[in-house]
Design an enzyme around this catalytic site. Structure first.
Site, mmCIF file in Angstrom:
data_model
loop_
_atom_site.group_PDB
_atom_site.id
_atom_site.type_symbol
_atom_site.label_atom_id
_atom_site.label_comp_id
_atom_site.label_asym_id
_atom_site.label_seq_id
_atom_site.Cartn_x
_atom_site.Cartn_y
_atom_site.Cartn_z
ATOM 1 N N GLY A 27 2.979 -4.395 8.691
ATOM 2 C CA GLY A 27 2.888 -3.328 8.935
ATOM 3 C C GLY A 27 1.454 -1.970 8.766
ATOM 4 C CB CYS A 36 -3.100 15.188 -24.435
ATOM 5 S SG CYS A 36 -2.948 15.389 -22.793
ATOM 6 C CB CYS A 44 0.213 15.376 -20.759
ATOM 7 S SG CYS A 44 0.443 13.698 -21.367
ATOM 8 C CG HIS A 97 -2.603 2.383 -2.117
ATOM 9 N ND1 HIS A 97 -2.725 2.276 -0.557
ATOM 10 C CD2 HIS A 97 -4.563 1.922 -2.864
ATOM 11 C CE1 HIS A 97 -3.603 2.105 -0.315
ATOM 12 N NE2 HIS A 97 -4.592 1.068 -1.821
ATOM 13 C CD GLN A 147 -2.469 -1.424 2.687
ATOM 14 O OE1 GLN A 147 -3.901 -0.601 2.537
ATOM 15 N NE2 GLN A 147 -1.801 -2.271 3.506
ATOM 16 C CG ASN A 148 4.340 1.738 2.153
ATOM 17 O OD1 ASN A 148 3.040 1.266 2.999
ATOM 18 N ND2 ASN A 148 4.514 0.346 2.385
#
Length: 250
Positions: free
Chosen positions: A190, A153, A151, A122, A104-105
């Site tokens: 963790g 675009c 970007c 994530h 998740q880090n």
């Protein structure tokens, strides 16, 4: 060195496993000196709500503010190194036939340590993507820019992280569930196990017959569901598990 019975039994489970899945959270990075998202809101940033700093709406409303916040966090991450827990997971990946690390880090420390089969659930704070179309920016983005670049675009470039209110990448989600479903052993390291959908992965694994091992300094809502709770810092417990694994394999 003598280790607890739970560490010895946990190592034996891992040794016998054909597939191991690992879920890591902010506690692993904190041992390297990276504060959690909330803890990082100190000093200048203490006056800002998360909705201002980590949502699409906040970015559209004040892109320069959000860009500066993430640039500050990127610099903080660039000054820290993986800890013994990160490196222990690299070695663990080499010892089991099938291994998936779900994190998740967003700091990229697992990859920096040498882990290969990673699902960055994530995102990664060092990557950037197009705000409008979502494709990852191929060109290097300079640091210290006062505002987000554009970007090709014409849209703004944003950090390639999952903000509040955004859905996880479908491939990352599919890979995570697949790893949980096929795991013989699932390690929870963790993380408090409160944030969905990541909190559901251990339960998916358990329903499929996996044994659960939790490594955390304190008990969490998941502790009552696991087979072994190894209390302590991941940078201490994981190297101990590895040492026992090596002894059992000798």
């Amino acid at each position: 060195m003598l280790y607890s019975d739970d560490i010895v039994r946990g190592a034996r489970l891992i040794k016998q496993a054909a597939a191991v899945a690992v879920l890591t959270g902010a506690g692993v990075s904190k041992e390297s000196g990276i504060p959690t998202f909330r803890e990082a809101q100190t000093g200048l940033w203490a006056n800002y709500e998360p909705e201002k700093l980590a949502t699409v709406e906040g970015f559209v409303s004040d892109p320069n503010l959000v860009w500066t916040w993430y640039d500050w966090r990127r610099k903080m991450v660039s000054n820290v190194k993986p800890n013994p827990g990160h490196f222990a997971l690299v070695e663990l990946e080499q010892l089991v036939p099938k291994f998936t690390l779900i994190t998740q880090n967003v700091d990229g420390l697992h990859r920096l340590a040498g882990s290969r089969h990673i699902v960055e659930l994530h995102g990664n704070i060092s990557r950037h993507k197009c705000l409008k179309h979502g494709h990852v920016a191929s060109e290097e983005v300079e640091s210290d820019l006062p505002e987000p670049p554009k970007c090709h675009c014409g849209s703004l470039i944003r950090p390639d992280v999952v903000w509040f209110g955004e859905a996880l990448g479908p491939q990352n989600l599919a890979d995570s569930y697949a790893a949980a479903e096929s795991a013989d052993v699932f390690l929870i390291i963790g993380t408090s196990g409160l944030v969905q959908p990541a909190a559901s992965f251990p339960f998916v694994a358990k329903r499929r017959g996996a044994r659960l091992i939790e490594i955390n300094p304190e008990e969490t809502p998941l502790t009552r569901e696991v087979d072994f709770f190894l209390q302590g810092a991941s940078g201490v417990i994981l190297p101990q598990l590895l040492e026992v694994l090596r002894d059992q394999s000798a």
